[in-house]
Scaffold this active site. Structure first.
Site, PDB file in Angstrom:
ATOM      1  N   TYR A   1      35.082  30.704  53.686  1.00  0.00           N
ATOM      2  CA  TYR A   1      35.476  31.518  52.399  1.00  0.00           C
ATOM      3  C   TYR A   1      34.401  32.068  51.680  1.00  0.00           C
ATOM      4  O   TYR A   1      34.642  33.089  51.014  1.00  0.00           O
ATOM      5  CB  TYR A   1      36.333  30.275  51.733  1.00  0.00           C
ATOM      6  CG  TYR A   1      37.029  30.950  50.564  1.00  0.00           C
ATOM      7  CD1 TYR A   1      38.260  31.898  50.650  1.00  0.00           C
ATOM      8  CD2 TYR A   1      36.852  30.423  49.367  1.00  0.00           C
ATOM      9  CE1 TYR A   1      38.628  32.361  49.233  1.00  0.00           C
ATOM     10  CE2 TYR A   1      37.408  30.903  48.160  1.00  0.00           C
ATOM     11  CZ  TYR A   1      38.399  31.833  48.059  1.00  0.00           C
ATOM     12  OH  TYR A   1      38.802  32.364  47.097  1.00  0.00           O
TER      13      TYR A   1
ATOM     14  N   SER B   1      35.620  35.474  43.673  1.00  0.00           N
ATOM     15  CA  SER B   1      35.567  34.165  43.263  1.00  0.00           C
ATOM     16  C   SER B   1      34.387  33.516  42.878  1.00  0.00           C
ATOM     17  O   SER B   1      33.262  33.934  43.140  1.00  0.00           O
ATOM     18  CB  SER B   1      36.085  33.197  44.465  1.00  0.00           C
ATOM     19  OG  SER B   1      36.227  31.797  44.298  1.00  0.00           O
TER      20      SER B   1
HETATM   21  P1  NDP Z   1      48.092  33.239  46.015  1.00  0.00           P
HETATM   22  O1  NDP Z   1      48.470  32.731  47.293  1.00  0.00           O
HETATM   23  O2  NDP Z   1      49.244  32.923  44.948  1.00  0.00           O
HETATM   24  O3  NDP Z   1      48.188  34.854  46.205  1.00  0.00           O
HETATM   25  C1  NDP Z   1      47.666  35.667  47.343  1.00  0.00           C
HETATM   26  C2  NDP Z   1      48.283  36.857  47.390  1.00  0.00           C
HETATM   27  O4  NDP Z   1      47.494  37.558  48.505  1.00  0.00           O
HETATM   28  C3  NDP Z   1      49.695  36.790  47.712  1.00  0.00           C
HETATM   29  O5  NDP Z   1      50.412  37.932  47.068  1.00  0.00           O
HETATM   30  C4  NDP Z   1      49.854  37.157  49.213  1.00  0.00           C
HETATM   31  O6  NDP Z   1      51.027  37.644  49.441  1.00  0.00           O
HETATM   32  C5  NDP Z   1      48.639  38.047  49.489  1.00  0.00           C
HETATM   33  N1  NDP Z   1      48.194  38.240  50.652  1.00  0.00           N
HETATM   34  C6  NDP Z   1      47.659  37.611  51.637  1.00  0.00           C
HETATM   35  N2  NDP Z   1      47.432  37.965  52.822  1.00  0.00           N
HETATM   36  C7  NDP Z   1      47.893  39.463  52.889  1.00  0.00           C
HETATM   37  C8  NDP Z   1      47.884  40.435  53.539  1.00  0.00           C
HETATM   38  N3  NDP Z   1      47.484  40.333  54.969  1.00  0.00           N
HETATM   39  N4  NDP Z   1      48.382  41.676  53.224  1.00  0.00           N
HETATM   40  C9  NDP Z   1      48.574  41.537  51.898  1.00  0.00           C
HETATM   41  N5  NDP Z   1      48.590  40.611  50.830  1.00  0.00           N
HETATM   42  C10 NDP Z   1      48.083  39.331  51.287  1.00  0.00           C
HETATM   43  O7  NDP Z   1      46.884  32.944  45.622  1.00  0.00           O
HETATM   44  P2  NDP Z   1      45.854  33.662  44.493  1.00  0.00           P
HETATM   45  O8  NDP Z   1      46.800  34.384  43.535  1.00  0.00           O
HETATM   46  O9  NDP Z   1      45.176  32.451  43.656  1.00  0.00           O
HETATM   47  O10 NDP Z   1      44.925  34.608  44.881  1.00  0.00           O
HETATM   48  C11 NDP Z   1      44.687  35.803  44.593  1.00  0.00           C
HETATM   49  C12 NDP Z   1      43.210  36.119  44.852  1.00  0.00           C
HETATM   50  O11 NDP Z   1      42.319  35.130  43.829  1.00  0.00           O
HETATM   51  C13 NDP Z   1      42.664  35.956  46.239  1.00  0.00           C
HETATM   52  O12 NDP Z   1      41.704  36.761  46.409  1.00  0.00           O
HETATM   53  C14 NDP Z   1      42.080  34.550  45.883  1.00  0.00           C
HETATM   54  O13 NDP Z   1      40.908  34.414  47.035  1.00  0.00           O
HETATM   55  C15 NDP Z   1      41.176  34.688  44.737  1.00  0.00           C
HETATM   56  N6  NDP Z   1      40.822  33.618  43.971  1.00  0.00           N
HETATM   57  C16 NDP Z   1      41.790  32.589  43.467  1.00  0.00           C
HETATM   58  C17 NDP Z   1      41.394  31.399  42.942  1.00  0.00           C
HETATM   59  C18 NDP Z   1      42.344  30.038  42.572  1.00  0.00           C
HETATM   60  O14 NDP Z   1      41.877  29.117  42.411  1.00  0.00           O
HETATM   61  N7  NDP Z   1      43.470  30.451  42.794  1.00  0.00           N
HETATM   62  C19 NDP Z   1      40.069  31.141  42.532  1.00  0.00           C
HETATM   63  C20 NDP Z   1      39.141  32.332  43.014  1.00  0.00           C
HETATM   64  C21 NDP Z   1      39.640  33.456  43.471  1.00  0.00           C
HETATM   65  P3  NDP Z   1      51.804  37.828  50.848  1.00  0.00           P
HETATM   66  O15 NDP Z   1      51.732  36.529  51.384  1.00  0.00           O
HETATM   67  O16 NDP Z   1      53.446  37.981  50.359  1.00  0.00           O
HETATM   68  O17 NDP Z   1      51.421  38.940  51.748  1.00  0.00           O
END
Ligand code: NDP
Length: 250
Positions: free
Chosen positions: A157, A144
């Site tokens: 974070y 990020s």
């Molecule tokens: P979402 O919340 O849409 O996606 C997060 C994903 O992580 C979900 O598919 C969730 O699936 C999965 N997840 C969470 N915990 C677990 C676990 N224990 N095991 C397996 N999967 C898990 O958010 P984003 O798409 O935004 O996030 C994706 C990545 O991008 C993250 O690493 C985030 O930090 C990063 N990011 C996002 C930004 C933003 O502005 N959105 C900016 C910078 C970085 P489920 O709950 O079904 O397990």
């Protein structure tokens, strides 16, 4: 839509049930890759896999909790068994629970460290020997901008994402000997479910104000396209670090 060709490649995506991970799985499949999708919400990843398969692609949904080492290992092993290998691992699963350190619910710290750091480590640990056997591969870690710039209310974070950035460069230097490329992708603000897990009203209000200032933020597909582009480079090219931000995000 990317014009990159990933046909014949196996791409594994964690956190594929929503947001950036879902978009990455769809974009990789559209570029011709066979895709395995990991997340805890099986119904969601099954739905996405069905969509890909119905469109003539090849996808498998594997219920996975990356914070559980055995589950992360099983994701990699099952991907190899079902899809016949593993060329690209996208470590995207993550949680962002914002707020002050003082008085914080420390369960939220453990969740962030377990998913954002340990989950990513477990998946890399499981994938490296598989990629080594296959003669090489590519690990793409989603960090990020918060892994490059710290900010108020984001300290823990920040800690997890700074960790991912540092780890990725260290791993790149180790894995290059096995023909494994390592990339860290640092998105700015992307419209996803990520913020919704914050119950803290102050966090929601600050985010709403910031969003007003930034205007149009990124869509998941913007990051997915960057990931597919990175994965599609020839073997001798390793794009080691990419930051993608909304034009008006300071
Ligand atoms: P979402 O919340 O849409 O996606 C997060 C994903 O992580 C979900 O598919 C969730 O699936 C999965 N997840 C969470 N915990 C677990 C676990 N224990 N095991 C397996 N999967 C898990 O958010 P984003 O798409 O935004 O996030 C994706 C990545 O991008 C993250 O690493 C985030 O930090 C990063 N990011 C996002 C930004 C933003 O502005 N959105 C900016 C910078 C970085 P489920 O709950 O079904 O397990």
């Amino acid at each position: 839509m990317s014009s990159t060709d990933l046909s014949g490649r196996v791409v594994a995506v964690t956190g594929a049930s929503s947001g950036i991970g879902e978009a990455t799985a769809l974009a990789a499949a559209a570029a011709g890759a066979s895709v395995s999708l990991a997340a805890r919400r099986l119904d969601r990843i099954q739905g996405i896999a069905e969509r890909i398969n119905a469109d003539g692609g090849r996808a498998v949904a594997i219920e996975t909790d990356v914070a559980d080492e055995a589950s992360a290992n099983a994701f990699v092993t099952n991907t190899r068994e079902v899809l016949g290998g593993l060329d690209v691992l996208v470590n995207n699963a993550g949680v962002m629970l914002l707020g002050a350190v003082t008085g914080a619910n420390t369960d939220e710290w453990r969740q962030m460290i377990n998913v954002n750091c340990l989950g990513l480590l477990y998946c890399c640990h499981a994938a490296l020997p598989v990629m080594g056997e296959g003669g090489g591969g590519h690990i793409i870690n989603v960090a990020s901008v918060a892994g490059r710039r710290a900010s108020l209310g984001s300290a823990v974070y920040n800690m997890t994402k700074y960790g991912v950035v540092g780890f990725s460069e260290g791993l790149r230097q180790e894995a290059l000997h096995a023909g494994v490329r390592v990339t860290v992708v640092e998105p700015g603000w992307v419209e996803t479910e990520l913020l919704d897990h914050n119950t803290n009203e102050f966090v929601q209000q600050s985010a709403a104000k910031l969003k007003e200032k930034v205007g149009k933020v990124l869509e998941s597909v913007d990051i997915a396209n960057a990931i597919v582009y990175i994965a599609g480079q020839p073997d001798h090219v390793n794009i080691s670090e990419v930051m993608v931000v909304p034009t008006r995000q300071s």
